[in-house]
Design a protein around this motif. Structure first.
Motif, PDB file in Angstrom:
ATOM      1  N   ALA A 182     -78.080 -38.867   6.364  1.00 23.87           N
ATOM      2  CA  ALA A 182     -78.116 -38.761   7.823  1.00 23.87           C
ATOM      3  C   ALA A 182     -76.750 -38.394   8.369  1.00 23.87           C
ATOM      4  O   ALA A 182     -75.707 -38.702   7.786  1.00 23.87           O
ATOM      5  CB  ALA A 182     -78.614 -40.063   8.448  1.00 23.87           C
ATOM      6  N   VAL A 183     -76.763 -37.737   9.538  1.00 14.86           N
ATOM      7  CA  VAL A 183     -75.534 -37.408  10.248  1.00 14.86           C
ATOM      8  C   VAL A 183     -75.838 -37.406  11.748  1.00 14.86           C
ATOM      9  O   VAL A 183     -76.925 -37.011  12.173  1.00 14.86           O
ATOM     10  CB  VAL A 183     -74.963 -36.046   9.788  1.00 14.86           C
ATOM     11  CG1 VAL A 183     -75.912 -34.897  10.109  1.00 14.86           C
ATOM     12  CG2 VAL A 183     -73.583 -35.784  10.392  1.00 14.86           C
ATOM     13  N   ARG A 184     -74.871 -37.875  12.531  1.00 12.53           N
ATOM     14  CA  ARG A 184     -75.006 -37.911  13.984  1.00 12.53           C
ATOM     15  C   ARG A 184     -73.990 -36.965  14.580  1.00 12.53           C
ATOM     16  O   ARG A 184     -72.800 -36.990  14.216  1.00 12.53           O
ATOM     17  CB  ARG A 184     -74.784 -39.333  14.506  1.00 12.53           C
ATOM     18  CG  ARG A 184     -74.954 -39.501  16.016  1.00 12.53           C
ATOM     19  CD  ARG A 184     -74.729 -40.955  16.412  1.00 12.53           C
ATOM     20  NE  ARG A 184     -75.046 -41.185  17.811  1.00 12.53           N
ATOM     21  CZ  ARG A 184     -74.159 -41.101  18.807  1.00 12.53           C
ATOM     22  NH1 ARG A 184     -72.897 -40.753  18.534  1.00 12.53           N
ATOM     23  NH2 ARG A 184     -74.526 -41.337  20.049  1.00 12.53           N
ATOM     24  N   LEU A 185     -74.451 -36.133  15.509  1.00 13.18           N
ATOM     25  CA  LEU A 185     -73.571 -35.202  16.209  1.00 13.18           C
ATOM     26  C   LEU A 185     -73.585 -35.539  17.694  1.00 13.18           C
ATOM     27  O   LEU A 185     -74.633 -35.911  18.243  1.00 13.18           O
ATOM     28  CB  LEU A 185     -74.019 -33.760  15.997  1.00 13.18           C
ATOM     29  CG  LEU A 185     -73.986 -33.294  14.536  1.00 13.18           C
ATOM     30  CD1 LEU A 185     -75.393 -33.315  13.944  1.00 13.18           C
ATOM     31  CD2 LEU A 185     -73.389 -31.891  14.423  1.00 13.18           C
ATOM     32  N   LEU A 239     -87.407 -34.149   7.520  1.00 12.40           N
ATOM     33  CA  LEU A 239     -86.226 -34.292   8.366  1.00 12.40           C
ATOM     34  C   LEU A 239     -86.665 -34.769   9.743  1.00 12.40           C
ATOM     35  O   LEU A 239     -87.469 -34.106  10.407  1.00 12.40           O
ATOM     36  CB  LEU A 239     -85.477 -32.967   8.489  1.00 12.40           C
ATOM     37  CG  LEU A 239     -84.204 -33.042   9.344  1.00 12.40           C
ATOM     38  CD1 LEU A 239     -83.111 -33.812   8.608  1.00 12.40           C
ATOM     39  CD2 LEU A 239     -83.709 -31.643   9.714  1.00 12.40           C
ATOM     40  N   ARG A 240     -86.144 -35.917  10.167  1.00  9.27           N
ATOM     41  CA  ARG A 240     -86.392 -36.405  11.515  1.00  9.27           C
ATOM     42  C   ARG A 240     -85.180 -36.052  12.373  1.00  9.27           C
ATOM     43  O   ARG A 240     -84.030 -36.288  11.971  1.00  9.27           O
ATOM     44  CB  ARG A 240     -86.633 -37.902  11.536  1.00  9.27           C
ATOM     45  CG  ARG A 240     -86.933 -38.456  12.941  1.00  9.27           C
ATOM     46  CD  ARG A 240     -87.252 -39.935  12.916  1.00  9.27           C
ATOM     47  NE  ARG A 240     -87.396 -40.481  14.256  1.00  9.27           N
ATOM     48  CZ  ARG A 240     -88.536 -40.578  14.923  1.00  9.27           C
ATOM     49  NH1 ARG A 240     -89.666 -40.144  14.356  1.00  9.27           N
ATOM     50  NH2 ARG A 240     -88.590 -41.100  16.151  1.00  9.27           N
ATOM     51  N   LEU A 263     -82.772 -37.397   6.864  1.00 10.11           N
ATOM     52  CA  LEU A 263     -83.584 -36.812   5.803  1.00 10.11           C
ATOM     53  C   LEU A 263     -84.175 -37.921   4.949  1.00 10.11           C
ATOM     54  O   LEU A 263     -83.458 -38.801   4.460  1.00 10.11           O
ATOM     55  CB  LEU A 263     -82.718 -35.881   4.954  1.00 10.11           C
ATOM     56  CG  LEU A 263     -83.391 -35.203   3.764  1.00 10.11           C
ATOM     57  CD1 LEU A 263     -84.514 -34.285   4.200  1.00 10.11           C
ATOM     58  CD2 LEU A 263     -82.349 -34.417   2.955  1.00 10.11           C
ATOM     59  N   SER A 264     -85.479 -37.875   4.762  1.00 11.34           N
ATOM     60  CA  SER A 264     -86.160 -38.831   3.895  1.00 11.34           C
ATOM     61  C   SER A 264     -87.190 -38.068   3.074  1.00 11.34           C
ATOM     62  O   SER A 264     -88.161 -37.530   3.622  1.00 11.34           O
ATOM     63  CB  SER A 264     -86.840 -39.925   4.717  1.00 11.34           C
ATOM     64  OG  SER A 264     -87.544 -40.821   3.880  1.00 11.34           O
ATOM     65  N   GLY A 265     -86.961 -37.984   1.764  1.00  7.47           N
ATOM     66  CA  GLY A 265     -87.857 -37.178   0.940  1.00  7.47           C
ATOM     67  C   GLY A 265     -87.801 -35.727   1.364  1.00  7.47           C
ATOM     68  O   GLY A 265     -86.737 -35.111   1.408  1.00  7.47           O
ATOM     69  N   TRP A 309     -87.947 -36.594  20.054  1.00  2.26           N
ATOM     70  CA  TRP A 309     -87.876 -36.614  18.590  1.00  2.26           C
ATOM     71  C   TRP A 309     -88.810 -35.568  18.008  1.00  2.26           C
ATOM     72  O   TRP A 309     -89.810 -35.179  18.620  1.00  2.26           O
ATOM     73  CB  TRP A 309     -88.223 -37.995  18.016  1.00  2.26           C
ATOM     74  CG  TRP A 309     -89.633 -38.460  18.280  1.00  2.26           C
ATOM     75  CD1 TRP A 309     -90.055 -39.243  19.312  1.00  2.26           C
ATOM     76  CD2 TRP A 309     -90.803 -38.142  17.515  1.00  2.26           C
ATOM     77  NE1 TRP A 309     -91.414 -39.439  19.251  1.00  2.26           N
ATOM     78  CE2 TRP A 309     -91.901 -38.781  18.151  1.00  2.26           C
ATOM     79  CE3 TRP A 309     -91.039 -37.394  16.360  1.00  2.26           C
ATOM     80  CZ2 TRP A 309     -93.206 -38.679  17.658  1.00  2.26           C
ATOM     81  CZ3 TRP A 309     -92.335 -37.283  15.875  1.00  2.26           C
ATOM     82  CH2 TRP A 309     -93.410 -37.929  16.524  1.00  2.26           C
ATOM     83  N   CYS A 310     -88.475 -35.107  16.833  1.00  2.00           N
ATOM     84  CA  CYS A 310     -89.416 -34.289  16.055  1.00  2.00           C
ATOM     85  C   CYS A 310     -89.185 -34.584  14.580  1.00  2.00           C
ATOM     86  O   CYS A 310     -88.119 -35.059  14.169  1.00  2.00           O
ATOM     87  CB  CYS A 310     -89.279 -32.793  16.357  1.00  2.00           C
ATOM     88  SG  CYS A 310     -87.810 -32.005  15.672  1.00  2.00           S
ATOM     89  N   GLU A 311     -90.214 -34.333  13.785  1.00  2.00           N
ATOM     90  CA  GLU A 311     -90.145 -34.476  12.339  1.00  2.00           C
ATOM     91  C   GLU A 311     -90.657 -33.200  11.712  1.00  2.00           C
ATOM     92  O   GLU A 311     -91.738 -32.711  12.070  1.00  2.00           O
ATOM     93  CB  GLU A 311     -90.975 -35.665  11.860  1.00  2.00           C
ATOM     94  CG  GLU A 311     -90.419 -37.004  12.285  1.00  2.00           C
ATOM     95  CD  GLU A 311     -91.234 -38.184  11.782  1.00  2.00           C
ATOM     96  OE1 GLU A 311     -90.781 -39.336  11.959  1.00  2.00           O
ATOM     97  OE2 GLU A 311     -92.327 -37.957  11.218  1.00  2.00           O
ATOM     98  N   ILE A 312     -89.882 -32.657  10.785  1.00  4.00           N
ATOM     99  CA  ILE A 312     -90.248 -31.420  10.098  1.00  4.00           C
ATOM    100  C   ILE A 312     -90.251 -31.714   8.595  1.00  4.00           C
ATOM    101  O   ILE A 312     -89.242 -32.106   8.026  1.00  4.00           O
ATOM    102  CB  ILE A 312     -89.252 -30.294  10.410  1.00  4.00           C
ATOM    103  CG1 ILE A 312     -89.150 -30.063  11.930  1.00  4.00           C
ATOM    104  CG2 ILE A 312     -89.681 -29.003   9.698  1.00  4.00           C
ATOM    105  CD1 ILE A 312     -87.988 -29.176  12.331  1.00  4.00           C
ATOM    106  N   GLU A 313     -91.406 -31.536   7.986  1.00  2.70           N
ATOM    107  CA  GLU A 313     -91.552 -31.770   6.548  1.00  2.70           C
ATOM    108  C   GLU A 313     -91.935 -30.468   5.857  1.00  2.70           C
ATOM    109  O   GLU A 313     -92.853 -29.763   6.314  1.00  2.70           O
ATOM    110  CB  GLU A 313     -92.604 -32.845   6.279  1.00  2.70           C
ATOM    111  CG  GLU A 313     -92.748 -33.199   4.807  1.00  2.70           C
ATOM    112  CD  GLU A 313     -93.587 -34.438   4.570  1.00  2.70           C
ATOM    113  OE1 GLU A 313     -93.753 -34.814   3.386  1.00  2.70           O
ATOM    114  OE2 GLU A 313     -94.075 -35.033   5.554  1.00  2.70           O
ATOM    115  N   ILE A 314     -91.243 -30.139   4.786  1.00  2.00           N
ATOM    116  CA  ILE A 314     -91.498 -28.898   4.041  1.00  2.00           C
ATOM    117  C   ILE A 314     -91.636 -29.240   2.572  1.00  2.00           C
ATOM    118  O   ILE A 314     -90.740 -29.805   1.947  1.00  2.00           O
ATOM    119  CB  ILE A 314     -90.369 -27.866   4.243  1.00  2.00           C
ATOM    120  CG1 ILE A 314     -90.177 -27.559   5.724  1.00  2.00           C
ATOM    121  CG2 ILE A 314     -90.683 -26.592   3.461  1.00  2.00           C
ATOM    122  CD1 ILE A 314     -89.007 -26.643   6.012  1.00  2.00           C
TER     123      ILE A 314
END
Length: 335
Positions: A124-127, A155-156, A150-152, A329-334
């Motif tokens: 994880a990183v915070r900007l 990406l949230r 990032l988890s698995g 929020w959004c979650e993108i899984e690929i």
């Protein structure tokens, strides 16, 4: 902190840093401070790793050549018609940077500034960025934070913004995905639970009308290829109205590679989804790994409020206040 960040360039006198997130499934995501950009996103496939979004190896190519590759766009992403709006009886004039209209927060929007970065471990990183009162014509100081987790294979992205005065906000991820890693995206398929769309007028500014997708090429309620019957990519740059009352734990978009090797699912709490297939792309320099990105080379799925919402009172309100900060929020899984 600095031990976990790598300097990759400078912009307007500030260091541009990069963090690399890595998960237990082998996914690797590179994030840079300029524009809070996701510079590269690699997922394991049979035979190795594949970059699934468009970007550059060299930082120097971003300010000069990037059409918002991987950026966080805003303060108000998408378009504001006529580059002006009225809020609480006062008119605000913004810089026009797409014909007469204001696009993605203007020529010095948040996607074209250097953010502070704070690593939060390996995944994880915070900007963060403070946009002062009056920047690009907007009222109020806006303190913005974006956290990538990032988890698995997922990406949230968590967005927040606090203001000291009422102001419009629409902060959006602007990744260009290509699940094959190269070529055009016309043979990708897309599905989205959206029964309506905002009708675009001149300059892609909404007319204010919301129309059903039935019988149009914007009906993605069942999987649909992003090309016409002849196999030519379609120039999408449209805002879909996601179904109200939908289950937020279910995907707002599902994109699939033509060979079925990878699927992208996107979940969000936002009311709209801009589908853009990159028909305006004209990238003059090589991208990641020396690739040349063609027209229609990437698919943007921008979860957002509606374009020009500040000038359409019947659209969801984009106005945030000191008492009502911005959250998204959004979650993108690929995978």
């Amino acid at each position: 902190m600095t031990d976990e960040l790598k300097k990759i360039g400078t912009f307007e006198g500030r260091d541009v840093l990069e963090a690399t997130l890595e998960s237990e499934t082998g996914v690797s995501i590179a994030v840079i401070g300029y524009g809070a950009v996701i510079r590269d996103w690699r997922v394991p496939v049979e035979g190795g790793m594949r970059s699934v979004l468009l970007g550059f190896d060299r930082f120097e190519d971003y300010p000069d050549h990037s059409p918002y590759f991987g950026a966080i766009a805003g303060r108000v992403a998408n378009r504001i018609g006529g580059s002006c709006f009225t809020l609480n009886g006062k008119e605000y004039r913004l810089p026009a940077n797409e014909g007469p209209n204001h696009l993605h927060g203007g020529p010095k929007g948040i996607g074209r500034q250097v953010w502070d970065m704070e690593p939060l471990g390996k995944e994880a990183v915070r900007l963060s960025l403070s946009s002062p009162d009056g920047q690009m014509g907007y009222p109020g100081t806006l303190d913005i934070a974006v956290t990538y987790r990032l988890s698995g294979n997922c990406l949230r992205v968590e967005f927040s913004a606090e203001t000291d005065a009422p102001t419009p906000v629409n902060i959006v991820q602007h990744n260009y995905f290509n699940l094959m890693g190269e070529g055009n995206v016309g043979s990708h398929t897309l599905q989205a639970p959206a029964s309506a769309y905002t009708v675009p007028g001149e300059g892609l500014i909404p007319t204010g009308e919301i129309r059903p997708v039935t019988g149009t090429h914007l009906d993605f309620r069942k999987p649909r290829r992003l090309s016409d019957e002849a196999g030519e990519p379609i120039a999408y740059d449209n805002n879909l109205v996601l179904d109200t009352g939908r289950d937020l734990s279910a995907p707002a978009a599902v994109a699939t590679a033509p060979d079925g090797s990878l699927t992208l699912t996107l979940k969000t709490d936002q009311p709209g989804l801009q589908v853009y297939t990159g028909d305006k792309m004209n990238v003059a320099v090589p991208g990641l790994g020396g690739r040349r990105y063609p027209r229609f080379g990437g698919l943007c799925l921008e979860d957002q409020n509606f374009p020009d919402a500040i000038n359409n009172p019947h659209f969801p309100s984009p106005v945030v206040t000191p008492e009502r900060p911005y959250r998204h929020w959004c979650e993108i899984e690929i995978g």
